[in-house]
Design an enzyme around this catalytic site. Structure first.
Site, short mmCIF file in Angstrom:
data_model
loop_
_atom_site.label_atom_id
_atom_site.label_comp_id
_atom_site.label_asym_id
_atom_site.label_seq_id
_atom_site.Cartn_x
_atom_site.Cartn_y
_atom_site.Cartn_z
N ARG A 196 0.57 -1.12 -0.02
CA ARG A 196 -0.15 -0.04 0.02
C ARG A 196 0.70 1.36 -0.07
NH1 ARG A 196 -5.17 -0.05 2.39
NH2 ARG A 196 -4.63 -2.01 3.24
N CYS A 243 -25.96 -4.03 -7.85
CA CYS A 243 -27.23 -4.50 -7.05
C CYS A 243 -26.90 -5.02 -5.68
CB CYS A 243 -28.28 -5.28 -7.93
SG CYS A 243 -28.61 -4.53 -9.29
C1 LIG Z 1 -0.64 -7.93 2.13
C2 LIG Z 1 1.00 -8.29 2.69
C3 LIG Z 1 1.84 -7.40 2.57
C4 LIG Z 1 1.66 -6.10 2.25
O1 LIG Z 1 0.86 -5.40 2.88
P1 LIG Z 1 0.62 -3.57 2.73
O2 LIG Z 1 -0.16 -3.20 4.20
O3 LIG Z 1 -0.02 -3.36 1.58
O4 LIG Z 1 2.00 -3.02 3.21
C5 LIG Z 1 3.03 -7.72 3.12
N1 LIG Z 1 3.34 -9.03 3.33
C6 LIG Z 1 2.15 -9.97 3.45
C7 LIG Z 1 2.64 -11.45 3.91
C8 LIG Z 1 0.92 -9.67 3.06
O5 LIG Z 1 0.26 -10.63 3.04
#
Ligand SMILES: *Cc1c(COP(=O)(O)O)cnc(C)c1O
Length: 417
Positions: free
Chosen positions: A277, A342
């Site tokens: 993110r 919907c």
């Molecule tokens: C989803 C995930 C991430 C990334 O998480 P962010 O919040 O997008 O930084 C990193 N490592 C694992 C194992 C994840 O499942």
């Protein structure tokens, strides 16, 4: 910081007017800023320079190959959770030696594909998975490089649906049980036990949960090393949040980097990070057109993007700020912004104050670059929407809108119906 700004009251991505992209590709669509992606990769890398990081972008946040290629050019690797994501990473030119494979349910055929590709590390989440991976590696005459993903039983203080580091979550191995599982791993001949990994959740807006989890990991690594297990990689996961419309401002990457340096600066190891993110959230927006403004118990602004295109509000109660593509002089009104799907959960924003849009106006959901397109689907038989990348004054469609012919051609009706 991002590169979505107004010039003469018109929203731009870098130097391209959003309205020009809309005219070319139709709505709704995602648009990403190359400069923003690049900048975020650089800022995160810089914040961790004290530990010489391997930064593996979490592909599930945004799996478009052009996005992955942009990040690969900044030196990032990939954190993948399926063979499909691994194939995307390889297609983007990410070298296997910069790929880690996470997830609680890797299949044997996924393990085989990843071993043959020669990835850097499997983050293993159970004793049963260790045994399966050992067998698959043995059948290929290989040794699988592994870390155990531990569950530190720490509250990430984020939305329950994106919290992964509490005992009751399905993820990882209970950290108190980890020494026993490491001993099993050490005894298996086709595994190379190289590391430990942890990831406690997503959209963290405080450092304290990271500190608590990392302290437990540190203690574990010290005791594993003392017992003769050579831990060479420490994967500290992802999870650092970004500012959405309502959340508290998360700590800046520099503060996160300082925490890592404080807690692990004296540790000899390779440090792996898995941000998703943080890298791509602010680098994308979703552009939609207003179909109707309906006056009922509320004023509903009905847009052409739906919950299938941007699931986060329906799935996680996420609040994405919404802005006009052209700033006008409309009076402000309290409205609900909803999609056409919907389902009663197809609501993006409730009771928000915004300049009352007209039919045909373009709006943009901000911070839609992470878990937007990658979570989208075709519910209600809606077509997957296009993704566009902007770089300077140029833009390019990086995933076209599929056609109805494509949609229908996927299905097969047996002759006995
Ligand atoms: C989803 C995930 C991430 C990334 O998480 P962010 O919040 O997008 O930084 C990193 N490592 C694992 C194992 C994840 O499942």
């Amino acid at each position: 910081m991002d590169h979505f700004t107004y010039k003469n009251d018109a929203l731009h991505a870098e130097d391209v007017a959003i309205a020009d992209i809309a005219a070319a590709v139709g709505t709704p669509f995602y648009v990403y800023s190359h400069a923003t992606l690049t900048r975020h990769a650089q800022v995160f890398t810089e914040s961790l320079k004290s530990v010489k990081p391997l930064i593996c972008f979490a592909v599930k946040a945004n799996s478009n190959i052009a996005v992955l290629k942009t990040l690969a050019a900044q030196g990032l690797g990939a954190d993948v959770v399926s063979e499909g994501e691994l194939r995307r990473a390889l297609a983007a030119g990410i070298v296997p030696s910069k790929v880690v494979f996470s997830g609680v349910g890797k299949t044997r055929s996924e393990m085989k594909f990843a071993l043959e590709a020669g990835i850097h590390q499997f983050n293993v989440e159970s004793d049963r998975e260790l045994i399966a991976l050992n067998e698959v590696a043995g059948s290929l005459g290989k040794k699988a490089p592994i870390a155990l993903r531990v569950n530190p039983d720490v509250d990430a203080k984020t939305h329950a649906k994106i919290s992964t580091g509490k005992k009751e979550n399905k993820f990882g191995i209970d950290i108190d049980d980890a020494p026993r599982i490491y001993a099993i791993a050490q005894s298996l001949p086709h595994l190379d036990v190289q590391g430990v990994s942890v990831h406690i959740g997503s959209q963290l807006t405080e450092l304290a949960p990271f500190r608590a989890a990392y302290a437990r990991v540190r203690t574990l690594v010290e005791s594993l090393r003392a017992s003769g297990i050579n831990i060479r990689t420490i994967d500290l996961g992802g999870g650092l949040g970004v500012p959405y419309a309502t959340d508290d401002a998360p700590p800046p990457p520099a503060e996160y980097g300082a925490l890592v340096a404080e807690m692990f600066g004296d540790f000899g190891a390779e440090f792996i990070f898995e941000p998703g993110r943080l890298i791509c959230g602010n680098a994308g927006i979703l552009v939609t057109e207003v179909l109707y403004v309906k006056q009922a118990s509320h004023t509903y602004v009905i847009v052409d993007a739906g919950m299938n295109d941007l699931m986060r509000p329906a799935l996680y109660d996420a609040v994405h700020g919404i802005v006009p593509v052209r700033i006008g002089k409309a009076p402000s009104a309290v409205v609900n912004v909803v999609g056409p799907v919907c389902e009663s959960t197809d609501v993006f924003l409730k009771n928000i104050d915004m300049p009352l849009p007209h039919e045909g106006d373009l709006l943009a959901f901000r911070t839609a670059g992470a878990y937007g397109a990658s979570l989208s689907n075709t519910y209600n038989s809606r077509l997957l929407i296009p993704e566009v990348m902007v770089k300077g004054a140029e833009f390019s469609v990086i995933r076209p809108r599929l056609s109805y012919a494509d949609m229908l051609a996927l299905e097969v009706t047996p002759e006995w119906i």
